[in-house]
Write an enzyme that holds these catalytic residues in place. Structure first.
Site, PDB file in Angstrom:
ATOM      1  N   ASP A   1       0.847  -1.209   0.000  1.00  0.00           N
ATOM      2  CA  ASP A   1       0.000   0.000   0.000  1.00  0.00           C
ATOM      3  C   ASP A   1       0.882   1.259   0.000  1.00  0.00           C
ATOM      4  O   ASP A   1       0.663   2.193  -0.782  1.00  0.00           O
ATOM      5  CB  ASP A   1      -0.898   0.048   1.252  1.00  0.00           C
ATOM      6  CG  ASP A   1      -1.819  -1.157   1.414  1.00  0.00           C
ATOM      7  OD1 ASP A   1      -3.041  -0.986   1.446  1.00  0.00           O
ATOM      8  OD2 ASP A   1      -1.314  -2.301   1.513  1.00  0.00           O
TER       9      ASP A   1
ATOM     10  N   GLU B   1      -5.377   7.360   0.475  1.00  0.00           N
ATOM     11  CA  GLU B   1      -5.783   6.658   1.704  1.00  0.00           C
ATOM     12  C   GLU B   1      -4.699   6.659   2.784  1.00  0.00           C
ATOM     13  O   GLU B   1      -4.998   6.807   3.964  1.00  0.00           O
ATOM     14  CB  GLU B   1      -6.163   5.199   1.390  1.00  0.00           C
ATOM     15  CG  GLU B   1      -6.601   4.467   2.653  1.00  0.00           C
ATOM     16  CD  GLU B   1      -6.966   3.005   2.450  1.00  0.00           C
ATOM     17  OE1 GLU B   1      -6.946   2.519   1.303  1.00  0.00           O
ATOM     18  OE2 GLU B   1      -7.282   2.349   3.455  1.00  0.00           O
TER      19      GLU B   1
ATOM     20  N   ASP C   1      -6.490   5.104  -4.086  1.00  0.00           N
ATOM     21  CA  ASP C   1      -6.452   3.950  -3.171  1.00  0.00           C
ATOM     22  C   ASP C   1      -5.355   3.023  -3.688  1.00  0.00           C
ATOM     23  O   ASP C   1      -5.516   2.323  -4.690  1.00  0.00           O
ATOM     24  CB  ASP C   1      -7.807   3.225  -3.175  1.00  0.00           C
ATOM     25  CG  ASP C   1      -7.914   2.232  -2.019  1.00  0.00           C
ATOM     26  OD1 ASP C   1      -6.866   1.829  -1.501  1.00  0.00           O
ATOM     27  OD2 ASP C   1      -9.051   1.873  -1.673  1.00  0.00           O
TER      28      ASP C   1
ATOM     29  N   ILE D   1      -3.885   0.278  -2.590  1.00  0.00           N
ATOM     30  CA  ILE D   1      -4.378  -1.107  -2.647  1.00  0.00           C
ATOM     31  C   ILE D   1      -5.776  -1.079  -2.056  1.00  0.00           C
ATOM     32  O   ILE D   1      -5.954  -0.778  -0.874  1.00  0.00           O
ATOM     33  CB  ILE D   1      -3.503  -2.110  -1.865  1.00  0.00           C
ATOM     34  CG1 ILE D   1      -2.135  -2.266  -2.532  1.00  0.00           C
ATOM     35  CG2 ILE D   1      -4.201  -3.483  -1.799  1.00  0.00           C
ATOM     36  CD1 ILE D   1      -1.231  -3.321  -1.889  1.00  0.00           C
ATOM     37  N   ASP D   2      -6.754  -1.337  -2.892  1.00  0.00           N
ATOM     38  CA  ASP D   2      -8.121  -1.451  -2.406  1.00  0.00           C
ATOM     39  C   ASP D   2      -8.385  -2.933  -2.207  1.00  0.00           C
ATOM     40  O   ASP D   2      -8.037  -3.746  -3.064  1.00  0.00           O
ATOM     41  CB  ASP D   2      -9.074  -0.860  -3.447  1.00  0.00           C
ATOM     42  CG  ASP D   2     -10.515  -0.964  -3.002  1.00  0.00           C
ATOM     43  OD1 ASP D   2     -10.793  -0.747  -1.802  1.00  0.00           O
ATOM     44  OD2 ASP D   2     -11.371  -1.269  -3.848  1.00  0.00           O
TER      45      ASP D   2
ATOM     46  N   THR E   1      -7.263  -4.486   0.784  1.00  0.00           N
ATOM     47  CA  THR E   1      -6.013  -4.961   1.400  1.00  0.00           C
ATOM     48  C   THR E   1      -6.209  -6.342   2.042  1.00  0.00           C
ATOM     49  O   THR E   1      -5.308  -7.180   2.015  1.00  0.00           O
ATOM     50  CB  THR E   1      -5.489  -3.939   2.436  1.00  0.00           C
ATOM     51  OG1 THR E   1      -5.382  -2.676   1.782  1.00  0.00           O
ATOM     52  CG2 THR E   1      -4.123  -4.327   2.972  1.00  0.00           C
TER      53      THR E   1
ATOM     54  N   ASP F   1     -12.537   4.564  -2.414  1.00  0.00           N
ATOM     55  CA  ASP F   1     -13.050   3.195  -2.564  1.00  0.00           C
ATOM     56  C   ASP F   1     -14.073   3.083  -3.693  1.00  0.00           C
ATOM     57  O   ASP F   1     -14.533   1.969  -3.988  1.00  0.00           O
ATOM     58  CB  ASP F   1     -13.721   2.731  -1.256  1.00  0.00           C
ATOM     59  CG  ASP F   1     -12.697   2.329  -0.202  1.00  0.00           C
ATOM     60  OD1 ASP F   1     -11.618   1.843  -0.585  1.00  0.00           O
ATOM     61  OD2 ASP F   1     -12.980   2.504   0.997  1.00  0.00           O
TER      62      ASP F   1
HETATM   63  N1  LIG Z   1     -17.310  -0.838   7.971  1.00  0.00           N
HETATM   64  C1  LIG Z   1     -17.042  -0.726   6.679  1.00  0.00           C
HETATM   65  N2  LIG Z   1     -18.053  -0.637   5.791  1.00  0.00           N
HETATM   66  C2  LIG Z   1     -17.792  -0.514   4.491  1.00  0.00           C
HETATM   67  N3  LIG Z   1     -16.554  -0.472   3.968  1.00  0.00           N
HETATM   68  C3  LIG Z   1     -15.516  -0.549   4.808  1.00  0.00           C
HETATM   69  C4  LIG Z   1     -15.699  -0.679   6.190  1.00  0.00           C
HETATM   70  N4  LIG Z   1     -14.482  -0.746   6.772  1.00  0.00           N
HETATM   71  C5  LIG Z   1     -13.585  -0.647   5.778  1.00  0.00           C
HETATM   72  N5  LIG Z   1     -14.199  -0.516   4.595  1.00  0.00           N
HETATM   73  C6  LIG Z   1     -13.598  -0.319   3.287  1.00  0.00           C
HETATM   74  O1  LIG Z   1     -13.850  -1.428   2.456  1.00  0.00           O
HETATM   75  C7  LIG Z   1     -12.791  -1.468   1.487  1.00  0.00           C
HETATM   76  C8  LIG Z   1     -12.750  -2.814   0.867  1.00  0.00           C
HETATM   77  O2  LIG Z   1     -14.043  -3.068   0.398  1.00  0.00           O
HETATM   78  P1  LIG Z   1     -14.401  -4.434  -0.204  1.00  0.00           P
HETATM   79  O3  LIG Z   1     -15.699  -4.360  -0.879  1.00  0.00           O
HETATM   80  O4  LIG Z   1     -13.257  -4.897  -1.006  1.00  0.00           O
HETATM   81  O5  LIG Z   1     -14.548  -5.314   1.083  1.00  0.00           O
HETATM   82  S1  LIG Z   1     -13.942  -6.680   1.322  1.00  0.00           S
HETATM   83  O6  LIG Z   1     -12.525  -6.516   1.580  1.00  0.00           O
HETATM   84  O7  LIG Z   1     -14.305  -7.583   0.270  1.00  0.00           O
HETATM   85  O8  LIG Z   1     -14.634  -6.996   2.498  1.00  0.00           O
HETATM   86  C9  LIG Z   1     -11.580  -1.129   2.292  1.00  0.00           C
HETATM   87  O9  LIG Z   1     -10.660  -0.573   1.410  1.00  0.00           O
HETATM   88  P2  LIG Z   1      -9.083  -0.791   1.649  1.00  0.00           P
HETATM   89  O10 LIG Z   1      -8.801  -0.155   2.971  1.00  0.00           O
HETATM   90  O11 LIG Z   1      -8.526   0.002   0.531  1.00  0.00           O
HETATM   91  O12 LIG Z   1      -8.786  -2.241   1.598  1.00  0.00           O
HETATM   92  C10 LIG Z   1     -12.108  -0.123   3.321  1.00  0.00           C
HETATM   93  O13 LIG Z   1     -11.850   1.188   2.977  1.00  0.00           O
HETATM   94 MG   LIG Z   2     -10.152   0.716  -0.455  1.00  0.00          MG
HETATM   95 MG   LIG Z   3      -7.421   0.409   3.951  1.00  0.00          MG
HETATM   96 MG   LIG Z   4      -6.643   0.757   0.352  1.00  0.00          MG
END
Ligand SMILES: Nc1ncnc2c1ncn2[C@@H]1O[C@H](COP(=O)(O)OS(=O)(=O)O)[C@@H](OP(=O)(O)O)[C@H]1O
Ligand SMILES: [Mg+2]
Ligand SMILES: [Mg+2]
Ligand SMILES: [Mg+2]
Length: 351
Positions: free
Chosen positions: A45, A68, A133, A135-136, A138, A292
């Site tokens: 990231d 991010e 972002d 790494i989306d 993570t 995101d």
């Molecule tokens: N509580 C809550 N509700 C909704 N979304 C949240 C929540 N917490 C975190 N995040 C964010 O979700 C990003 C990843 O979303 P995804 O759809 O890929 O979710 S998952 O990893 O499949 O569960 C993830 O992005 P990254 O941090 O870039 O991985 C978060 O920003």
């Molecule tokens: Mg993300």
């Molecule tokens: Mg994150």
């Molecule tokens: Mg991210």
């Protein structure tokens, strides 16, 4: 405006950052830290954020960036900062002209940490703002699943350019959607989605050098909603699997959902590998982050889709770092979106 240069720089910067994340993906030790909100962040990231911000700064020095990550934890952790520096310093595009277009190498570890910290714009409704972002998904990245490198340009509150690299999605747009990720050499995988407002959406293979030739992508027609394929998050804490299952049932959808991390969900429906993306809120107080959704929102809309929240409002990227006026996400082909939204409303109203 055509945004040609912005698109070019964004695509190459995301492509280079994806090379870095792919190297980390295949390593056991990913230098994972836990952030204040308990979510994970890795050397991938941080490294990807540094490379992308460096590229934006070189071409568009006065633009703002909503990224991010930030570097404070690295300033206290020399070993991790050194590890990221080695990665950043050794990742470049094989094509020299392309590497030049993304600003060439970062000169020092200090400059790298400064770049990571340049993603702290508050966002808003005025001017040119990049949403990044690095790494989306993570968590997906850590468990060997889908993840994405995401970058979008927002001008006066409207998304003009969106780019998504999905290193673990099949290159072939027509591959049926599946939750599987091959844990092998990664052959046949790695796709770069792009869109410019008003110009359509495209996909191409992620390469190591110059950009491959792209093709247009379109959402699939859904003549019979009961046959639709819908995708949702893997983490039950990020979207409500039970509400999503109720909505699917209401629509008469019998197929199992496809669970995948990251904005790979937006890319997958934009190219017609899936049909719907449902993200129903779990916690009423969670504000979705602009990074995101920005690139995915534009790519789906330019491929013929409609993206709203659970109340049917377009996502509003002009209010700062979060989508504070939106709850959840419903992305679907234009022709069926209203029908899906009716089912969402009826499930939420009955709770
Ligand atoms: N509580 C809550 N509700 C909704 N979304 C949240 C929540 N917490 C975190 N995040 C964010 O979700 C990003 C990843 O979303 P995804 O759809 O890929 O979710 S998952 O990893 O499949 O569960 C993830 O992005 P990254 O941090 O870039 O991985 C978060 O920003
Ligand atoms: Mg993300
Ligand atoms: Mg994150
Ligand atoms: Mg991210």
């Amino acid at each position: 405006m055509s945004y040609r240069k912005e698109l070019r720089v964004a695509e190459l910067a995301v492509q280079r950052a994806a090379l870095l994340t792919q190297r980390v993906f295949h390593e056991k030790a990913k230098g994972t830290l836990s952030k204040d909100d308990k979510s994970p962040v890795t050397i991938g990231d941080f490294g990807a954020q540094a490379l992308i911000i460096h590229a934006i700064r070189r071409s568009f020095p006065t633009d703002e960036i909503v990224g991010e990550e930030e570097a404070s934890s690295l300033r206290e952790n020399k070993a991790l900062a050194d590890q990221i520096w080695r990665l950043v310093n050794s990742t470049k595009l094989e094509d020299e002209a392309a590497e030049e277009q993304v600003g060439g190498p970062i000169k020092s570890q200090r400059e790298m940490l400064q770049a990571i910290d340049e993603g702290q714009s508050p966002g808003g409704s005025r001017g040119r703002i990049w949403a990044l972002d690095p790494i989306d998904g993570t968590m997906g990245f850590l468990r060997g699943g889908q993840y994405a490198v995401c970058l979008a340009l927002i001008v006066d509150g409207h998304i003009k350019v969106g780019v998504l690299a999905c290193p673990n999605l099949p290159v072939d747009d027509s591959t049926p959607l599946s939750a599987d990720v091959a844990n092998d050499s990664g052959e046949g995988r790695g796709v770069l989605f792009s869109a410019v407002l008003g110009s359509g959406a495209t996909s191409r293979s992620l390469s190591r050098g110059a950009l491959e030739k792209s093709q247009s992508i379109h959402m699939k027609d859904v003549p019979n909603i009961t046959h639709a394929i819908f995708c949702e998050s893997v983490e039950a804490g990020h979207s409500s699997h039970s509400d999503q299952a109720d909505i699917a049932k209401k629509l008469g959808i019998t197929r199992q959902s496809v669970r995948m991390d990251s904005q790979a969900k937006y890319g997958s429906i934009a190219r017609g590998a899936g049909d719907l993306y449902l993200r129903l809120p779990v916690r009423a107080d969670y504000e979705e982050k602009i990074w995101d959704h920005a690139a995915g929102d534009l790519i789906v809309r330019e491929a013929g889709g409609h993206v709203t929240d659970v109340e049917g409002r377009r996502l509003d990227f002009s209010l700062g770092r979060t989508l504070k006026e939106n709850k959840g996400v419903i992305a679907a082909p234009k022709a069926v979106h209203e029908h899906v939204l009716d089912a969402v409303r009826s499930v939420l109203d009955s709770k």
